[in-house]
Write a protein that holds these residues in place. Structure first.
Motif, PDB file in Angstrom:
ATOM      1  N   TYR A  49      -9.893  -8.440  -7.434  1.00 48.25           N
ATOM      2  CA  TYR A  49      -9.249  -7.191  -7.825  1.00 48.25           C
ATOM      3  C   TYR A  49      -8.670  -6.558  -6.574  1.00 48.25           C
ATOM      4  N   VAL A  50      -7.355  -6.389  -6.536  1.00 50.54           N
ATOM      5  CA  VAL A  50      -6.690  -5.805  -5.372  1.00 50.54           C
ATOM      6  C   VAL A  50      -6.487  -4.317  -5.613  1.00 50.54           C
ATOM      7  N   ARG A  51      -6.961  -3.512  -4.668  1.00 51.71           N
ATOM      8  CA  ARG A  51      -6.754  -2.063  -4.709  1.00 51.71           C
ATOM      9  C   ARG A  51      -5.925  -1.699  -3.489  1.00 51.71           C
ATOM     10  N   LYS A  53      -8.150  -2.710  -0.015  1.00 56.98           N
ATOM     11  CA  LYS A  53      -9.261  -3.646  -0.183  1.00 56.98           C
ATOM     12  C   LYS A  53      -8.999  -4.607  -1.329  1.00 56.98           C
ATOM     13  N   SER A  62     -16.344  -7.146  -1.032  1.00 56.90           N
ATOM     14  CA  SER A  62     -14.974  -6.680  -0.789  1.00 56.90           C
ATOM     15  C   SER A  62     -14.570  -7.024   0.638  1.00 56.90           C
ATOM     16  N   SER A 119       0.842  -1.193   0.000  1.00 54.74           N
ATOM     17  CA  SER A 119       0.000   0.000   0.000  1.00 54.74           C
ATOM     18  C   SER A 119       0.881   1.249   0.000  1.00 54.74           C
ATOM     19  N   ASP A 151      -4.274   0.907  -2.936  1.00 51.83           N
ATOM     20  CA  ASP A 151      -4.494   2.291  -2.516  1.00 51.83           C
ATOM     21  C   ASP A 151      -5.691   2.428  -1.590  1.00 51.83           C
ATOM     22  N   GLU A 152      -6.656   1.498  -1.706  1.00 45.03           N
ATOM     23  CA  GLU A 152      -7.836   1.502  -0.843  1.00 45.03           C
ATOM     24  C   GLU A 152      -7.694   0.514   0.318  1.00 45.03           C
ATOM     25  N   TYR A 176     -11.537  -6.634  -3.942  1.00 54.35           N
ATOM     26  CA  TYR A 176     -12.898  -6.816  -4.428  1.00 54.35           C
ATOM     27  C   TYR A 176     -12.969  -8.175  -5.109  1.00 54.35           C
TER      28      TYR A 176
END
Length: 112
Positions: A90-92, A97, A108, A68, A94-95, A99
């Motif tokens: 789906y890896v975020r 999380k 999520s 992150s 920056d968030e 999904y």
């Protein structure tokens, strides 16, 4: 080879267990480079042939780490364990999380 300071569960090494995950096998492979295959096998109650096989496979494997913006880290294996069965993830980072999509369901989870 160095014999001292090889204590399971200390100095970044995993404790003695009946099964080891990929990250632990990688750590034990690196320990075998430092302490010797037989020393690691004896300390962990493993066959030396298993340690040799792990060295061949896990010493050459690149570890993928998702990081992150604030420095938190997670591996794909840890993401899979948190999400469970899914068709797509789906890896975020920056968030913080992941999904997921599972047939007609979606959701999520927080990674950290």
């Amino acid at each position: 080879m160095i014999k001292e300071n090889l204590e399971p569960g200390f100095n970044g090494l995993p404790p003695v267990k009946s099964q080891y995950d990929q990250n632990e096998k990688t750590l034990l492979s690196k320990a075998a480079d430092k302490y010797g295959v037989h020393a690691v096998a004896d300390a962990y109650g493993l066959k030396w042939q298993a340690v040799v096989a792990w060295k061949r496979y896990y010493s050459q494997k690149t570890q993928l780490v998702i990081q992150s913006p604030d420095g938190q880290e997670i591996t794909p294996e840890e993401v899979f364990a948190k999400v469970g069965k899914a068709d797509k993830i789906y890896v975020r980072a920056d968030e913080g999380k992941a999904y997921w999509v599972r047939e007609d369901e979606h959701g999520s989870i927080n990674l950290w």
